[in-house]
Structure formats: C-alpha cells, structure tokens
Design a protein around this motif. Sequence first.
Motif, PDB file in Angstrom:
ATOM      1  N   LEU A  38       1.294  -1.183   0.030  1.00  0.00           N
ATOM      2  CA  LEU A  38      -0.426   0.139  -0.057  1.00  0.00           C
ATOM      3  C   LEU A  38       0.603   0.968   0.079  1.00  0.00           C
ATOM      4  O   LEU A  38       0.825   2.500  -0.272  1.00  0.00           O
ATOM      5  CB  LEU A  38      -1.022   0.168   1.057  1.00  0.00           C
ATOM      6  N   ALA A  39       1.523   1.129   1.378  1.00  0.00           N
ATOM      7  CA  ALA A  39       2.302   3.064   0.994  1.00  0.00           C
ATOM      8  C   ALA A  39       3.466   2.313   1.968  1.00  0.00           C
ATOM      9  O   ALA A  39       3.488   1.307   2.655  1.00  0.00           O
ATOM     10  CB  ALA A  39       1.678   3.982   1.691  1.00  0.00           C
ATOM     11  N   THR A  40       4.492   3.718   2.682  1.00  0.00           N
ATOM     12  CA  THR A  40       5.332   2.954   3.521  1.00  0.00           C
ATOM     13  C   THR A  40       4.875   4.704   4.422  1.00  0.00           C
ATOM     14  O   THR A  40       4.409   5.990   3.893  1.00  0.00           O
ATOM     15  CB  THR A  40       6.676   3.580   3.663  1.00  0.00           C
ATOM     16  N   PHE A  41       4.824   5.067   5.920  1.00  0.00           N
ATOM     17  CA  PHE A  41       4.172   5.739   6.593  1.00  0.00           C
ATOM     18  C   PHE A  41       5.355   5.663   7.398  1.00  0.00           C
ATOM     19  O   PHE A  41       5.959   4.829   8.175  1.00  0.00           O
ATOM     20  CB  PHE A  41       3.170   5.489   7.183  1.00  0.00           C
ATOM     21  N   SER A  42       5.982   7.280   7.866  1.00  0.00           N
ATOM     22  CA  SER A  42       7.112   7.758   8.665  1.00  0.00           C
ATOM     23  C   SER A  42       6.852   9.029   8.855  1.00  0.00           C
ATOM     24  O   SER A  42       6.281   9.802   8.714  1.00  0.00           O
ATOM     25  CB  SER A  42       8.075   6.983   7.991  1.00  0.00           C
ATOM     26  N   GLY A  43       7.622   8.892  10.089  1.00  0.00           N
ATOM     27  CA  GLY A  43       7.822  10.067  10.670  1.00  0.00           C
ATOM     28  C   GLY A  43       7.924  10.392  12.095  1.00  0.00           C
ATOM     29  O   GLY A  43       7.397   9.578  12.380  1.00  0.00           O
ATOM     30  N   PRO A  44       8.050  11.085  12.463  1.00  0.00           N
ATOM     31  CA  PRO A  44       8.124  11.160  14.083  1.00  0.00           C
ATOM     32  C   PRO A  44       6.889  12.041  14.395  1.00  0.00           C
ATOM     33  O   PRO A  44       6.654  11.816  16.034  1.00  0.00           O
ATOM     34  CB  PRO A  44       9.131  13.182  13.701  1.00  0.00           C
ATOM     35  N   ALA A  45       6.072  12.077  14.166  1.00  0.00           N
ATOM     36  CA  ALA A  45       4.520  12.175  14.673  1.00  0.00           C
ATOM     37  C   ALA A  45       3.689  11.057  14.575  1.00  0.00           C
ATOM     38  O   ALA A  45       2.285  11.682  14.946  1.00  0.00           O
ATOM     39  CB  ALA A  45       3.755  13.592  13.608  1.00  0.00           C
ATOM     40  N   ARG A  46       4.092   9.844  13.901  1.00  0.00           N
ATOM     41  CA  ARG A  46       3.226   8.888  13.793  1.00  0.00           C
ATOM     42  C   ARG A  46       2.757   7.720  15.559  1.00  0.00           C
ATOM     43  O   ARG A  46       2.214   7.583  15.518  1.00  0.00           O
ATOM     44  CB  ARG A  46       3.896   7.796  12.907  1.00  0.00           C
TER      45      ARG A  46
ATOM     46  N   GLY B 113       7.992   8.694  19.624  1.00  0.00           N
ATOM     47  CA  GLY B 113       9.051   9.280  18.948  1.00  0.00           C
ATOM     48  C   GLY B 113       9.503   8.357  17.505  1.00  0.00           C
ATOM     49  O   GLY B 113       7.968   7.618  16.517  1.00  0.00           O
ATOM     50  N   TRP B 114      10.059   8.733  16.299  1.00  0.00           N
ATOM     51  CA  TRP B 114       9.993   8.633  14.963  1.00  0.00           C
ATOM     52  C   TRP B 114      10.128   6.933  14.054  1.00  0.00           C
ATOM     53  O   TRP B 114      10.463   6.523  15.132  1.00  0.00           O
ATOM     54  CB  TRP B 114      11.239   9.374  14.021  1.00  0.00           C
ATOM     55  N   SER B 115       8.991   6.623  13.628  1.00  0.00           N
ATOM     56  CA  SER B 115       8.878   5.299  13.195  1.00  0.00           C
ATOM     57  C   SER B 115       8.785   5.117  11.975  1.00  0.00           C
ATOM     58  O   SER B 115       8.315   5.819  10.849  1.00  0.00           O
ATOM     59  CB  SER B 115       7.584   4.551  14.119  1.00  0.00           C
ATOM     60  N   VAL B 116       8.618   4.298  11.487  1.00  0.00           N
ATOM     61  CA  VAL B 116       8.580   3.724  10.035  1.00  0.00           C
ATOM     62  C   VAL B 116       7.150   2.425  10.140  1.00  0.00           C
ATOM     63  O   VAL B 116       7.707   1.841  11.201  1.00  0.00           O
ATOM     64  CB  VAL B 116       9.469   3.647   9.080  1.00  0.00           C
ATOM     65  N   ALA B 117       7.367   2.792   9.119  1.00  0.00           N
ATOM     66  CA  ALA B 117       5.577   1.129   8.529  1.00  0.00           C
ATOM     67  C   ALA B 117       6.179   1.063   7.519  1.00  0.00           C
ATOM     68  O   ALA B 117       4.842   2.202   6.234  1.00  0.00           O
ATOM     69  CB  ALA B 117       4.011   1.716   9.292  1.00  0.00           C
ATOM     70  N   VAL B 118       5.555   0.020   6.659  1.00  0.00           N
ATOM     71  CA  VAL B 118       5.131  -0.391   5.504  1.00  0.00           C
ATOM     72  C   VAL B 118       4.101  -1.222   5.176  1.00  0.00           C
ATOM     73  O   VAL B 118       3.854  -2.118   5.893  1.00  0.00           O
ATOM     74  CB  VAL B 118       7.005  -0.904   5.008  1.00  0.00           C
TER      75      VAL B 118
ATOM     76  N   HIS C 297      -2.891   4.146  12.435  1.00  0.00           N
ATOM     77  CA  HIS C 297      -3.795   3.638  12.261  1.00  0.00           C
ATOM     78  C   HIS C 297      -4.931   3.472  11.282  1.00  0.00           C
ATOM     79  O   HIS C 297      -5.384   3.343  10.689  1.00  0.00           O
ATOM     80  CB  HIS C 297      -3.441   2.243  12.676  1.00  0.00           C
ATOM     81  N   ARG C 298      -5.507   4.479  11.961  1.00  0.00           N
ATOM     82  CA  ARG C 298      -7.029   4.996  11.148  1.00  0.00           C
ATOM     83  C   ARG C 298      -6.403   5.395   9.250  1.00  0.00           C
ATOM     84  O   ARG C 298      -7.529   5.412   8.549  1.00  0.00           O
ATOM     85  CB  ARG C 298      -7.856   5.869  11.880  1.00  0.00           C
TER      86      ARG C 298
END
Length: 156
Positions: A9-17, A21-26, A59-60
């Motif tokens: 679908l997409a990669t979601f990342s950044g400090p506001a997730r 702290g900063w995180s990344v999710a594929v 997650h929403r």
Amino acid sequence: IEGAYLEQLATFSGPARDPRGWSVAVAYCALLPAQSLPPQRDDLCVVPVSALPQLPFDHRAILDAALARVRSKSLYSSLPVHLCCETFTLPQLQQVYENVLGEPLNKVSFRRKMDEMDWLEAVPGAMQGGGAHRPAQLYRAKPGFSQTLALSARGL
C-alpha cells in the motif's frame, strides 16, 4: 492465511506517527473472501469499516488509505473478485462491487461491462438455486487472469 491478494500500500514514516518517537511502517493491503478467514481465533476480529473502534497512532489513516486504494482500483479493475469465493453469481459479484464502492450499480451496465472485459467464465453446468427466482449461473475468474481491467469509471 493463504491465497489472499496482496499488494504493498504505502510506507508511512515520521516523528508524529507515534508519541514515543520517529517510526516507519510499510503497509500492505490484503483481500480475500470472508469465508477464507480462519474460524474462531481470539486474535482476529472482523468488523465493518463503519464500525471500527478507536485505533492507535495513525492506524486509522493507514486503513483509510487502504480503503481509498481498493475503492479507486475497483472503478477500473477486477480487484473485487478477490473478495468472492472461487465461484459466484453475477448478482453476488455486483453486490461485492457495490459494497466496496459504497453505491448501487446499474445491473445492465454492470453485466455489459463484465461481458466486454471477458475475464469471467461460466462454470459448465454449475447453477445456484434456492432463491425466489430461477437458478443463477455460477462464474469464476478465467485461469491466469491478473488484475484485468474490468470496469471503467464511466462504464458503471
């Protein structure tokens, strides 16, 4: 779970997730008929998108992106067939499209578009009865079809 349609679908990342702290999710999007889900598992709960509980973090937003992708692709592709069982009637397939798109479709236009796109085949001698009407022909996706263009946005 085996046999599901799966696409990134997409990669979601950044400090506001995440407030930690900063995180990344594929994120991936998987489609499969509800009948293919494992029965009675404590770690699995199926709910309508309209009845989702509060989800953590972003997650929403991820779920909304997946829903938008599936709806968008359903306007021009055979993607919703992955939500059907191996065989299905045309009314069942139309109902799946309508559920995904969130709006009714014209029966005549839908059937004409299915015929034009030529990615379905009738299952010889297979009919589904039990309704108030005559038995309905069962169909399946032709062997080897892969995301065949099935609908156009204007053809609905």
